[in-house]
Design an enzyme around this catalytic site. Structure first.
Site, PDB file in Angstrom:
ATOM      1  N   LEU A  65      19.127  51.230 -10.128  1.00  0.00           N
ATOM      2  CA  LEU A  65      19.411  49.798 -10.246  1.00  0.00           C
ATOM      3  C   LEU A  65      18.499  49.154 -11.290  1.00  0.00           C
ATOM      4  O   LEU A  65      17.511  49.756 -11.712  1.00  0.00           O
ATOM      5  CB  LEU A  65      19.205  49.133  -8.882  1.00  0.00           C
ATOM      6  CG  LEU A  65      20.047  49.717  -7.731  1.00  0.00           C
ATOM      7  CD1 LEU A  65      19.783  48.962  -6.439  1.00  0.00           C
ATOM      8  CD2 LEU A  65      21.527  49.681  -8.062  1.00  0.00           C
ATOM      9  N   PRO A  66      18.835  47.914 -11.707  1.00  0.00           N
ATOM     10  CA  PRO A  66      18.061  47.308 -12.798  1.00  0.00           C
ATOM     11  C   PRO A  66      16.561  47.156 -12.498  1.00  0.00           C
ATOM     12  O   PRO A  66      15.730  47.570 -13.299  1.00  0.00           O
ATOM     13  CB  PRO A  66      18.735  45.945 -12.987  1.00  0.00           C
ATOM     14  CG  PRO A  66      20.132  46.126 -12.479  1.00  0.00           C
ATOM     15  CD  PRO A  66      20.027  47.113 -11.348  1.00  0.00           C
ATOM     16  N   THR A 100      13.473  51.974 -12.805  1.00  0.00           N
ATOM     17  CA  THR A 100      12.093  51.697 -13.230  1.00  0.00           C
ATOM     18  C   THR A 100      11.675  50.389 -12.574  1.00  0.00           C
ATOM     19  O   THR A 100      12.257  49.339 -12.857  1.00  0.00           O
ATOM     20  CB  THR A 100      12.008  51.563 -14.762  1.00  0.00           C
ATOM     21  OG1 THR A 100      12.570  52.731 -15.357  1.00  0.00           O
ATOM     22  CG2 THR A 100      10.558  51.415 -15.210  1.00  0.00           C
ATOM     23  N   LYS A 175       5.809  56.408 -15.922  1.00  0.00           N
ATOM     24  CA  LYS A 175       7.021  55.989 -16.654  1.00  0.00           C
ATOM     25  C   LYS A 175       6.744  54.766 -17.533  1.00  0.00           C
ATOM     26  O   LYS A 175       7.176  54.715 -18.690  1.00  0.00           O
ATOM     27  CB  LYS A 175       8.135  55.699 -15.635  1.00  0.00           C
ATOM     28  CG  LYS A 175       9.312  54.894 -16.143  1.00  0.00           C
ATOM     29  CD  LYS A 175      10.173  55.638 -17.124  1.00  0.00           C
ATOM     30  CE  LYS A 175      11.241  54.710 -17.681  1.00  0.00           C
ATOM     31  NZ  LYS A 175      11.978  55.293 -18.771  1.00  0.00           N
ATOM     32  N   LYS A 250      11.563  43.961 -19.172  1.00  0.00           N
ATOM     33  CA  LYS A 250      11.094  44.178 -17.787  1.00  0.00           C
ATOM     34  C   LYS A 250       9.998  45.235 -17.778  1.00  0.00           C
ATOM     35  O   LYS A 250       8.936  45.058 -17.181  1.00  0.00           O
ATOM     36  CB  LYS A 250      12.277  44.630 -16.914  1.00  0.00           C
ATOM     37  CG  LYS A 250      11.873  45.025 -15.501  1.00  0.00           C
ATOM     38  CD  LYS A 250      12.880  45.972 -14.851  1.00  0.00           C
ATOM     39  CE  LYS A 250      12.998  47.277 -15.592  1.00  0.00           C
ATOM     40  NZ  LYS A 250      13.763  48.317 -14.935  1.00  0.00           N
TER      41      LYS A 250
END
Ligand code: NAD
Length: 300
Positions: A65-66, A100, A175, A250
Site C-alpha cells: 500500500l502507499p 515503504t 530501505k 514520502k
C-alpha cells in the site's frame, strides 16, 4: 497449498501478486480499484468482497500500500479495532508488509500482532515496477529470524535477493537509506545529463560514457531520466507509471525523520528532498520520480 491474501494491486503489487500465482500459490486479492482486481482475477486470483473476506483462511497476508496510515487502517480498522483484518485473520497467520512506511509503525504493528498470536515482517522492496513484474525484486526484511525463514519461499517467488536487515523495523530503516541515495543519484544524474546536453553532447552518448566511467549508477543502467535514451522506462512514456514523485517525497520525509532520531547529517538527502518537494508542488506529484530531469531543462 499455501493461501496468500494480497492487498494493494498498484504499480508494484499487481506484478508481485501475478508472480505468486505463477509460482502456484492460491491467491485472494483486494484493492480499491476494481480494474486492478479484475486483472489479477483473469490470471487466476480470487477476489474478496471485503478485506475481511479476503483474509479468510489465509496463511500469509501481504500488503503493498502507499503509506503507513493505509497499512495501519487495513490491519486494525479505524476507530474500532475489530474492523481490521488482524481481527479476522486465522490464528498464527503471518503478515508481510512490503509497503515503504515508518520504521516505528512497523515495530508497533509487529508487537500488536504478536500479542494477538500472529507473526509479522516488514519487507519493503527495491527494483521498481520492472522488477516487480519480472520477479527480480530485492526484499529488505525486518523481523525474527524464524519468521524471515518461514516467509523466504514466498519472497523468492517475487524476488531475487532477500536480505535480513535485523529485527522488526530494520527493513524499513535500510530501505529508506537506499531510497534517499536513489533520490540523490536521480537528481545528480539528471543535472549531469542536462549539463552535457546544454554543451552539445547527445544524452545517449553521455549516458554511455558515464556508464563506463566513475559516474556509473543504477539510474543510468536501468532508469535513464532523459526521454528517448532508453526504451520501456517512464521517461520514454511521458513519465507515466513507475514510482511517483509523491511516493519519493514520502520516502524522503521518512529518511529525514529517521536522521533526526540520532542527529545524523544528511545534507545531500535534505537537498534532494527540497528539489523533489518543489517538483511535486509544481504539479508533478503523480509523475514518475525520474521526471526530476524536467526541473533542469531550460524553460521556453
Ligand atoms: P500505487 O499507488 O501504484 O499502488 C497502491 C495501491 O494500493 C493502489 O492500487 C490503491 O488502490 C491500493 N490501496 C490503497 N489503499 C488500499 C486499501 N485500504 N486496501 C486495498 N488497496 C488499497 O503504489 P506503488 O507504486 O505500487 O507503491 C506501493 C508501495 O511500494 C509504496 O509504499 C511505495 O513507496 C513502495 N515502492 C514503490 C516502488 C515503485 O517503483 N513504484 C518501488 C519500491 C517501493
Amino acid at each position: 497449498m499455501l493461501h496468500i491474501a494480497f492487498f494493494g494491486l498498484g504499480n508494484m503489487g499487481a506484478g508481485m501478486a501475478a508472480n505468486l500465482l505463477k509460482a502456484g500459490y492460491k491467491v485472494s486479492v483486494f484493492d480499491l480499484v476494481q480494474a486492478q482486481v479484475d486483472k489479477l482475477c483473469a490470471l487466476g486470483a480470487s477476489a474478496g468482497d471485503t478485506p475481511a473476506d479476503t483474509v479468510k483462511n489465509a496463511d500469509i497476508i501481504i500488503s503493498m500500500l502507499p503509506a503507513g496510515r493505509h497499512v495501519e487502517q487495513l490491519y486494525f480498522g479505524t476507530a474500532d479495532a475489530t474492523m481490521g483484518i488482524v481481527a479476522r485473520a486465522r490464528a498464527g497467520a503471518i503478515f508481510i508488509d512490503c509497503s515503504t512506511i515508518e520504521a516505528q509503525t512497523a515495530r508497533s504493528m509487529s508487537s500488536l500482532l504478536k500479542e494477538r498470536g500472529h507473526s509479522f515482517v516488514d519487507a519493503p522492496v527495491s527494483g521498481g515496477v520492472a522488477g516487480a513484474a519480472a520477479g527480480t525484486l530485492t526484499f529488505i526484511v525486518g523481523g525474527s529470524a524464524q519468521t524471515v525463514e518461514a516467509v523466504n519461499p514466498v519472497l523468492q517467488a517475487m524476488g531475487k535477493n532477500i536480505f535480513h536487515a535485523g529485527e522488526a523495523g530494520a527493513g524499513q530503516v535500510a530501505k529508506i537509506c537506499n531510497n534517499m541515495l536513489l533520490a540523490v543519484l536521480m537528481a545528480g544524474t539528471s543535472e549531469a545529463l542536462q549539463l552535457a546536453i546544454d554543451n552539445g553532447i547527445d544524452a545517449a552518448v553521455m549516458s554511455d560514457i558515464m556508464k563506463k566511467s566513475s559516474g556509473n549508477n543504477w539510474t543510468l543502467q536501468t532508469y535513464n531520466p532523459c526521454p528517448g535514451v532508453m526504451e520501456n522506462v517512464p521517461s520514454s512514456n511521458q513519465y507515466q507509471g513507475g514510482f511517483m514523485v509523491d511516493l519519493m517525497n514520502k520516502d524522503l520525509g521518512l529518511a529525514m525523520a529517521t536522521a533526526a532520531t540520532h542527529q545524523s547529517a544528511v545534507p545531500m538527502g535534505s537537498l534532494a528532498q527540497s528539489l523533489y518537494q518543489l517538483h511535486g508542488m509544481q504539479g508533478n506529484g503523480k509523475k514518475d520520480f525520474s521526471s526530476i530531469f524536467q526541473a533542469f531543462r531550460p524553460k521556453g
